[in-house]
Design a protein around this motif. Structure first.
Motif, PDB file in Angstrom:
ATOM      1  N   VAL A  25     -55.511  34.216 -13.396  1.00 22.90           N
ATOM      2  CA  VAL A  25     -56.596  34.263 -12.414  1.00 22.90           C
ATOM      3  C   VAL A  25     -57.788  33.438 -12.894  1.00 22.90           C
ATOM      4  CG1 VAL A  25     -58.307  35.793 -11.354  1.00 22.90           C
ATOM      5  CG2 VAL A  25     -55.903  36.435 -11.359  1.00 22.90           C
ATOM      6  N   LEU A  26     -58.135  33.528 -14.173  1.00 24.04           N
ATOM      7  CA  LEU A  26     -59.256  32.758 -14.705  1.00 24.04           C
ATOM      8  C   LEU A  26     -58.991  31.256 -14.663  1.00 24.04           C
ATOM      9  CD1 LEU A  26     -60.422  34.914 -17.730  1.00 24.04           C
ATOM     10  CD2 LEU A  26     -61.604  34.535 -15.570  1.00 24.04           C
ATOM     11  N   VAL A  27     -57.795  30.831 -15.048  1.00 24.10           N
ATOM     12  CA  VAL A  27     -57.478  29.401 -15.029  1.00 24.10           C
ATOM     13  C   VAL A  27     -57.520  28.869 -13.596  1.00 24.10           C
ATOM     14  CG1 VAL A  27     -55.631  27.720 -15.410  1.00 24.10           C
ATOM     15  CG2 VAL A  27     -56.176  29.377 -17.179  1.00 24.10           C
ATOM     16  N   VAL A  28     -56.970  29.602 -12.655  1.00 25.01           N
ATOM     17  CA  VAL A  28     -56.988  29.173 -11.257  1.00 25.01           C
ATOM     18  C   VAL A  28     -58.416  29.145 -10.727  1.00 25.01           C
ATOM     19  CG1 VAL A  28     -56.298  29.824  -8.920  1.00 25.01           C
ATOM     20  CG2 VAL A  28     -54.626  29.852 -10.758  1.00 25.01           C
ATOM     21  N   SER A  29     -59.229  30.116 -11.098  1.00 25.11           N
ATOM     22  CA  SER A  29     -60.623  30.141 -10.644  1.00 25.11           C
ATOM     23  C   SER A  29     -61.402  28.942 -11.170  1.00 25.11           C
ATOM     24  CB  SER A  29     -61.306  31.424 -11.104  1.00 25.11           C
ATOM     25  OG  SER A  29     -60.708  32.537 -10.513  1.00 25.11           O
ATOM     26  N   PHE A  30     -61.272  28.652 -12.461  1.00 24.35           N
ATOM     27  CA  PHE A  30     -61.979  27.512 -13.039  1.00 24.35           C
ATOM     28  C   PHE A  30     -61.483  26.196 -12.450  1.00 24.35           C
ATOM     29  CE2 PHE A  30     -62.774  30.314 -16.907  1.00 24.35           C
ATOM     30  CZ  PHE A  30     -64.059  30.619 -16.498  1.00 24.35           C
ATOM     31  N   ALA A  31     -60.187  26.076 -12.245  1.00 26.70           N
ATOM     32  CA  ALA A  31     -59.636  24.845 -11.669  1.00 26.70           C
ATOM     33  C   ALA A  31     -60.101  24.668 -10.223  1.00 26.70           C
ATOM     34  CB  ALA A  31     -58.114  24.858 -11.741  1.00 26.70           C
ATOM     35  N   SER A  32     -60.144  25.744  -9.467  1.00 31.72           N
ATOM     36  CA  SER A  32     -60.600  25.676  -8.085  1.00 31.72           C
ATOM     37  C   SER A  32     -62.068  25.277  -8.017  1.00 31.72           C
ATOM     38  CB  SER A  32     -60.389  27.031  -7.413  1.00 31.72           C
ATOM     39  OG  SER A  32     -60.928  27.034  -6.120  1.00 31.72           O
ATOM     40  N   ARG A  33     -62.862  25.829  -8.905  1.00 32.32           N
ATOM     41  CA  ARG A  33     -64.283  25.486  -8.939  1.00 32.32           C
ATOM     42  C   ARG A  33     -64.474  24.016  -9.314  1.00 32.32           C
ATOM     43  NH1 ARG A  33     -69.020  28.470 -12.309  1.00 32.32           N
ATOM     44  NH2 ARG A  33     -70.709  27.417 -11.254  1.00 32.32           N
ATOM     45  N   ARG A  34     -63.682  23.532 -10.251  1.00 26.82           N
ATOM     46  CA  ARG A  34     -63.756  22.126 -10.652  1.00 26.82           C
ATOM     47  C   ARG A  34     -63.392  21.215  -9.472  1.00 26.82           C
ATOM     48  NH1 ARG A  34     -59.945  21.746 -14.742  1.00 26.82           N
ATOM     49  NH2 ARG A  34     -61.382  22.954 -15.996  1.00 26.82           N
ATOM     50  N   GLU A  35     -62.367  21.594  -8.721  1.00 27.27           N
ATOM     51  CA  GLU A  35     -61.965  20.799  -7.548  1.00 27.27           C
ATOM     52  C   GLU A  35     -63.082  20.790  -6.503  1.00 27.27           C
ATOM     53  OE1 GLU A  35     -59.034  19.192  -6.676  1.00 27.27           O
ATOM     54  OE2 GLU A  35     -57.414  20.147  -7.775  1.00 27.27           O
ATOM     55  N   ASP A  36     -63.733  21.930  -6.297  1.00 31.01           N
ATOM     56  CA  ASP A  36     -64.821  21.997  -5.317  1.00 31.01           C
ATOM     57  C   ASP A  36     -66.005  21.132  -5.731  1.00 31.01           C
ATOM     58  OD1 ASP A  36     -63.461  23.687  -3.647  1.00 31.01           O
ATOM     59  OD2 ASP A  36     -64.424  25.512  -4.383  1.00 31.01           O
ATOM     60  N   ARG A  37     -66.345  21.134  -7.004  1.00 28.08           N
ATOM     61  CA  ARG A  37     -67.469  20.334  -7.477  1.00 28.08           C
ATOM     62  C   ARG A  37     -67.192  18.842  -7.375  1.00 28.08           C
ATOM     63  NH1 ARG A  37     -68.708  22.712 -13.192  1.00 28.08           N
ATOM     64  NH2 ARG A  37     -66.484  22.650 -13.031  1.00 28.08           N
ATOM     65  N   ARG A  38     -65.964  18.446  -7.589  1.00 27.25           N
ATOM     66  CA  ARG A  38     -65.612  17.022  -7.578  1.00 27.25           C
ATOM     67  C   ARG A  38     -65.177  16.535  -6.198  1.00 27.25           C
ATOM     68  NH1 ARG A  38     -61.935  15.650 -12.745  1.00 27.25           N
ATOM     69  NH2 ARG A  38     -63.646  15.258 -14.164  1.00 27.25           N
ATOM     70  N   PHE A  39     -65.032  17.428  -5.243  1.00 26.64           N
ATOM     71  CA  PHE A  39     -64.503  17.087  -3.917  1.00 26.64           C
ATOM     72  C   PHE A  39     -63.190  16.328  -4.064  1.00 26.64           C
ATOM     73  CE2 PHE A  39     -69.090  17.404  -3.345  1.00 26.64           C
ATOM     74  CZ  PHE A  39     -69.149  18.304  -2.295  1.00 26.64           C
ATOM     75  N   SER A  40     -62.296  16.828  -4.893  1.00 27.39           N
ATOM     76  CA  SER A  40     -61.074  16.095  -5.228  1.00 27.39           C
ATOM     77  C   SER A  40     -59.829  16.623  -4.528  1.00 27.39           C
ATOM     78  CB  SER A  40     -60.857  16.150  -6.743  1.00 27.39           C
ATOM     79  OG  SER A  40     -60.668  17.483  -7.162  1.00 27.39           O
ATOM     80  N   LEU A  41     -59.987  17.479  -3.542  1.00 30.27           N
ATOM     81  CA  LEU A  41     -58.803  17.999  -2.862  1.00 30.27           C
ATOM     82  C   LEU A  41     -58.113  16.956  -2.004  1.00 30.27           C
ATOM     83  CD1 LEU A  41     -59.758  21.615  -1.831  1.00 30.27           C
ATOM     84  CD2 LEU A  41     -57.997  20.901  -3.424  1.00 30.27           C
ATOM     85  N   TRP A  42     -58.798  15.854  -1.689  1.00 31.26           N
ATOM     86  CA  TRP A  42     -58.195  14.813  -0.864  1.00 31.26           C
ATOM     87  C   TRP A  42     -57.421  13.798  -1.673  1.00 31.26           C
ATOM     88  CZ3 TRP A  42     -63.163  14.206   2.386  1.00 31.26           C
ATOM     89  CH2 TRP A  42     -63.156  15.146   3.402  1.00 31.26           C
ATOM     90  N   LYS A  44     -55.498  12.920  -5.861  1.00 30.08           N
ATOM     91  CA  LYS A  44     -54.680  13.492  -6.918  1.00 30.08           C
ATOM     92  C   LYS A  44     -55.483  14.528  -7.685  1.00 30.08           C
ATOM     93  CE  LYS A  44     -52.837  10.748  -9.704  1.00 30.08           C
ATOM     94  NZ  LYS A  44     -52.456   9.702 -10.634  1.00 30.08           N
ATOM     95  N   ALA A  45     -54.779  15.481  -8.268  1.00 31.02           N
ATOM     96  CA  ALA A  45     -55.444  16.494  -9.088  1.00 31.02           C
ATOM     97  C   ALA A  45     -56.018  15.835 -10.336  1.00 31.02           C
ATOM     98  CB  ALA A  45     -54.462  17.584  -9.472  1.00 31.02           C
ATOM     99  N   PRO A  46     -57.265  16.178 -10.714  1.00 31.94           N
ATOM    100  CA  PRO A  46     -57.889  15.514 -11.852  1.00 31.94           C
ATOM    101  C   PRO A  46     -57.302  15.881 -13.211  1.00 31.94           C
ATOM    102  CG  PRO A  46     -59.408  17.082 -10.863  1.00 31.94           C
ATOM    103  CD  PRO A  46     -58.181  17.049 -10.012  1.00 31.94           C
ATOM    104  N   ASP A  47     -56.659  17.032 -13.324  1.00 25.31           N
ATOM    105  CA  ASP A  47     -56.093  17.435 -14.609  1.00 25.31           C
ATOM    106  C   ASP A  47     -54.941  18.413 -14.386  1.00 25.31           C
ATOM    107  OD1 ASP A  47     -57.376  19.803 -13.936  1.00 25.31           O
ATOM    108  OD2 ASP A  47     -59.003  19.531 -15.353  1.00 25.31           O
ATOM    109  N   PRO A  48     -54.203  18.751 -15.450  1.00 26.09           N
ATOM    110  CA  PRO A  48     -53.051  19.649 -15.293  1.00 26.09           C
ATOM    111  C   PRO A  48     -53.408  21.053 -14.802  1.00 26.09           C
ATOM    112  CG  PRO A  48     -52.886  18.461 -17.371  1.00 26.09           C
ATOM    113  CD  PRO A  48     -54.230  18.150 -16.799  1.00 26.09           C
ATOM    114  N   ALA A  49     -54.583  21.554 -15.168  1.00 29.66           N
ATOM    115  CA  ALA A  49     -54.982  22.885 -14.697  1.00 29.66           C
ATOM    116  C   ALA A  49     -55.152  22.894 -13.186  1.00 29.66           C
ATOM    117  CB  ALA A  49     -56.273  23.330 -15.380  1.00 29.66           C
ATOM    118  N   CYS A  50     -55.771  21.845 -12.665  1.00 32.41           N
ATOM    119  CA  CYS A  50     -55.951  21.752 -11.215  1.00 32.41           C
ATOM    120  C   CYS A  50     -54.607  21.572 -10.501  1.00 32.41           C
ATOM    121  CB  CYS A  50     -56.895  20.606 -10.877  1.00 32.41           C
ATOM    122  SG  CYS A  50     -58.592  20.891 -11.410  1.00 32.41           S
TER     123      CYS A  50
END
Length: 85
Positions: A25-42, A44-50
């Motif tokens: 849950v913590l890894v998914v939460s941090f990865a989701s927050r990182r994706e939101d900050r970078r607007f990277s959902l459109w 490739k994923a920026p790292d393996p956690a994401c």
């Protein structure tokens, strides 16, 4: 085995499983927050956690991203946002 040993084993196993669930849950939460900050959902994923969080949550990229909405720098960070209205 006595019942105390069985209860202790079940308790240890329960704590171990709970730790794994909290870790996921913590890894998914941090990865989701990182994706939101970078607007990277459109893109490739920026790292393996994401990437792992996307697989676990079932988030997939469909279609091309609208280039007019965001401008990105080389690191994938948003430089400027435009209104879509």
């Amino acid at each position: 085995m006595s019942s105390i040993e069985v209860a202790a084993g079940i308790g240890i196993l329960g704590v171990f499983v709970l730790g794994i669930v909290i870790g996921i849950v913590l890894v998914v939460s941090f990865a989701s927050r990182r994706e939101d900050r970078r607007f990277s959902l459109w893109g490739k994923a920026p790292d393996p956690a994401c990437q792992g969080a996307r697989r676990l949550l079932g988030v997939w990229v469909r279609g091309a991203r609208p280039e007019r909405a965001f401008q990105f720098d080389e690191d994938g960070r948003v430089m400027r946002r435009e209104s879509l209205r």
